[in-house]
Design a protein around this motif. Sequence first.
Motif, PDB file in Angstrom:
ATOM      1  N   ASP A 103       0.805  -1.230   0.000  1.00  0.00           N
ATOM      2  CA  ASP A 103       0.000   0.000   0.000  1.00  0.00           C
ATOM      3  C   ASP A 103       0.830   1.268   0.000  1.00  0.00           C
ATOM      4  O   ASP A 103       0.291   2.377   0.118  1.00  0.00           O
ATOM      5  N   GLY A 104       2.144   1.133  -0.123  1.00  0.00           N
ATOM      6  CA  GLY A 104       2.987   2.316  -0.195  1.00  0.00           C
ATOM      7  C   GLY A 104       3.519   2.802   1.138  1.00  0.00           C
ATOM      8  O   GLY A 104       4.288   3.772   1.177  1.00  0.00           O
ATOM      9  N   THR A 105       3.140   2.161   2.231  1.00  0.00           N
ATOM     10  CA  THR A 105       3.645   2.582   3.536  1.00  0.00           C
ATOM     11  C   THR A 105       4.908   1.797   3.884  1.00  0.00           C
ATOM     12  O   THR A 105       5.084   0.658   3.468  1.00  0.00           O
ATOM     13  N   TYR A 106       5.760   2.423   4.678  1.00  0.00           N
ATOM     14  CA  TYR A 106       6.993   1.752   5.086  1.00  0.00           C
ATOM     15  C   TYR A 106       7.579   2.466   6.293  1.00  0.00           C
ATOM     16  O   TYR A 106       7.184   3.594   6.632  1.00  0.00           O
ATOM     17  N   THR A 107       8.513   1.800   6.929  1.00  0.00           N
ATOM     18  CA  THR A 107       9.294   2.388   8.005  1.00  0.00           C
ATOM     19  C   THR A 107      10.699   2.647   7.482  1.00  0.00           C
ATOM     20  O   THR A 107      11.330   1.759   6.907  1.00  0.00           O
ATOM     21  N   GLU A 108      11.188   3.855   7.639  1.00  0.00           N
ATOM     22  CA  GLU A 108      12.520   4.193   7.157  1.00  0.00           C
ATOM     23  C   GLU A 108      13.565   3.303   7.825  1.00  0.00           C
ATOM     24  O   GLU A 108      13.536   3.103   9.042  1.00  0.00           O
ATOM     25  N   MET A 109      14.479   2.770   7.032  1.00  0.00           N
ATOM     26  CA  MET A 109      15.509   1.871   7.528  1.00  0.00           C
ATOM     27  C   MET A 109      16.834   2.611   7.703  1.00  0.00           C
ATOM     28  O   MET A 109      17.194   3.470   6.883  1.00  0.00           O
ATOM     29  N   ALA A 110      17.546   2.263   8.755  1.00  0.00           N
ATOM     30  CA  ALA A 110      18.917   2.741   8.898  1.00  0.00           C
ATOM     31  C   ALA A 110      19.792   2.039   7.865  1.00  0.00           C
ATOM     32  O   ALA A 110      19.487   0.933   7.418  1.00  0.00           O
ATOM     33  N   ASP A 111      20.890   2.674   7.501  1.00  0.00           N
ATOM     34  CA  ASP A 111      21.809   2.096   6.522  1.00  0.00           C
ATOM     35  C   ASP A 111      23.179   1.925   7.164  1.00  0.00           C
ATOM     36  O   ASP A 111      23.922   2.888   7.346  1.00  0.00           O
ATOM     37  N   PRO A 112      23.548   0.691   7.528  1.00  0.00           N
ATOM     38  CA  PRO A 112      24.852   0.467   8.167  1.00  0.00           C
ATOM     39  C   PRO A 112      26.008   0.415   7.181  1.00  0.00           C
ATOM     40  O   PRO A 112      27.163   0.297   7.584  1.00  0.00           O
ATOM     41  N   GLY A 113      25.724   0.475   5.878  1.00  0.00           N
ATOM     42  CA  GLY A 113      26.769   0.339   4.877  1.00  0.00           C
ATOM     43  C   GLY A 113      26.852  -1.076   4.345  1.00  0.00           C
ATOM     44  O   GLY A 113      26.036  -1.940   4.660  1.00  0.00           O
ATOM     45  N   ASP A 114      27.858  -1.324   3.540  1.00  0.00           N
ATOM     46  CA  ASP A 114      27.976  -2.631   2.903  1.00  0.00           C
ATOM     47  C   ASP A 114      28.362  -3.723   3.900  1.00  0.00           C
ATOM     48  O   ASP A 114      27.892  -4.852   3.804  1.00  0.00           O
ATOM     49  N   ILE A 115      29.227  -3.405   4.831  1.00  0.00           N
ATOM     50  CA  ILE A 115      29.681  -4.390   5.807  1.00  0.00           C
ATOM     51  C   ILE A 115      28.983  -4.140   7.130  1.00  0.00           C
ATOM     52  O   ILE A 115      29.066  -3.045   7.691  1.00  0.00           O
ATOM     53  N   VAL A 116      28.291  -5.150   7.625  1.00  0.00           N
ATOM     54  CA  VAL A 116      27.652  -5.061   8.939  1.00  0.00           C
ATOM     55  C   VAL A 116      28.599  -5.691   9.948  1.00  0.00           C
ATOM     56  O   VAL A 116      28.824  -6.899   9.947  1.00  0.00           O
ATOM     57  N   ASP A 117      29.159  -4.866  10.815  1.00  0.00           N
ATOM     58  CA  ASP A 117      30.161  -5.359  11.750  1.00  0.00           C
ATOM     59  C   ASP A 117      29.499  -6.062  12.926  1.00  0.00           C
ATOM     60  O   ASP A 117      28.671  -5.479  13.616  1.00  0.00           O
ATOM     61  N   GLU A 118      29.887  -7.315  13.151  1.00  0.00           N
ATOM     62  CA  GLU A 118      29.376  -8.084  14.286  1.00  0.00           C
ATOM     63  C   GLU A 118      30.505  -8.480  15.232  1.00  0.00           C
ATOM     64  O   GLU A 118      30.362  -9.401  16.026  1.00  0.00           O
TER      65      GLU A 118
END
Length: 562
Positions: free
Chosen positions: A56-71
């Motif tokens: 329906d066009g609704t969404y929650t804005e997502m954070a962008d951690p970049g290409d590498i997600v550090d764990e």
Amino acid sequence: MTGSTVRRLRTSLPCCVLLLLSLPGCEDSPAPGTPTPTEPTTPTEPTEPSTPLPWDGTYTEMADPGDIVDEGPFDTCRFLAAENPDPAVCEDPSQFDLSGCDAAGLAATEMTGIYGNNLRIEQRLREGQPPSNTLAWSAADFQLFADGTTGTMFRTPLATRDTSGGRFFVLNKRALRNTPYTTTTALMGCHARTPGLITGCFVSCSTNPRTGRTVGTFAAHRMSWHGHEGESSGGLTLVSEAPTPVGMPVDVYVTKGHAYVVSLSEGVRLGGLSVFDVSDRSHPRLKTTLSPSGDNSWNGVWAKGDALYIAANGSGLIVFDITQPAAPVFVRHFPAAPYGVHTVLVDGDRLYAVAPDGRTLVYDVTNPLDPVLRTVITLAEEFASGGPHDVFAYQGRLYISNGFGGYSVMDVSDLDDVKHVGQYPHPDQGFAHHSAVGTFAGRTLAFEGGEFGGSHLRVLDVSAPERIVKLGEFRLRPTASIHNLLLRGDRLYIAWYQEGLRVLDVSNPTKPRQVAHFNTFRDSDPYRTDNLFEGAIGVRLGEDDTVYVVDTSRGLLILDAP
């Protein structure tokens, strides 16, 4: 991300200045707070057709951690001699504490094949400077030959390989091209986490004082079929394939019953053009090849009417007449010094030719065989670091993948007044490479892909380009790279190098889901190396929804669409 400062080294793999040596102190059970790396879960695909509710066009804005997600660190080991200035310690496996490593697990692991290898740089030491603990990332992919001889790293021979009896130690020494410096890279394996995933420690010693010595941990993924999945799923089936006799194939365009495959020059193999008659999909026939002396490293291809447009690295734009589809005739050449043209795109009566020196050349192709330069689009350096790489045109806007500068949106409705109207910078200065744009639930969405290890799919709302918002993503292994994307309705086709062709259902763009795949990458294919940029690299759809894929080794693959 962890709380550490994170920096990504912007170096291509053959030029990457890092040494890998396993670090000591591995433990059978990771220390508290240290995650155990695992092979990413194979993307799930529905066993029965599903009918999700329309978005329906609704969404929650997502954070962008970049290409590498550090764990956190990939392993618990450490290198004991980090501050010892003697360069010989970088080649000495006894400088690693292996007391906590799992030799039995390593002994049970097959040590052959091509590995994508991420380096988590946890400390850098330079002469005369205090140690730096700024977190950074790089890569050191390698290949281990099945006959038990040595192998390669950075596409240069290994100096040492000891991968038997529960040991994993590989060492590479190489001269850095066009410099007086050398780099020694050593990896010491500590654990075989899952089949095809080795973790451990590294040390990298460079004679370049600006680089110095780096130490940290690594995770090496064998780049065979992802998660041990089958060759294909979701109805994608191989109809036929045909190798190209020139260079390393990188792109394809299909028109007039023929597939035009362009190739880069690679080593002693000269690039150029291969023309296949694909009127019988089951039996593609090579009709002709072109490989002009001195100008045969060709990277992109498009067609309009009787005109075929070639993006020539180091040269520029080349136009051929394909009135006779099996016999292209040279028409003219548009020079684009100093780096030539990297990619081309036709949108209506416009031809966009993308030059890595920072220019996007726009030609009027109302007469397809006689392009007329209409304007040249450039951006400020902060938006175009590394130069434009590819473009996508949609509803009066041009979406430019600007390398390390990020993703740019231009208003090109009036070529006499082109405006920069939006920018999406990658948070880790990841490389913006290619995109496809469409309308979903009244919103203009960009499916944007990067390049280099860890690159993945971002879904961006570009309806209001002055504030671009991320609303979805799709990731595979962090050691693989996306290359090209193609959007057809609510299906997104992605040429994902070693991950092969991936088909995503993006009807709900907040949650892209894989519905089909075809693995093109095999260790045993001719000319395979430890280069990151190998595997499925180009994709096109025919008018009958036949899928045409270009693989850097296998050439042209023709698939039935799901």
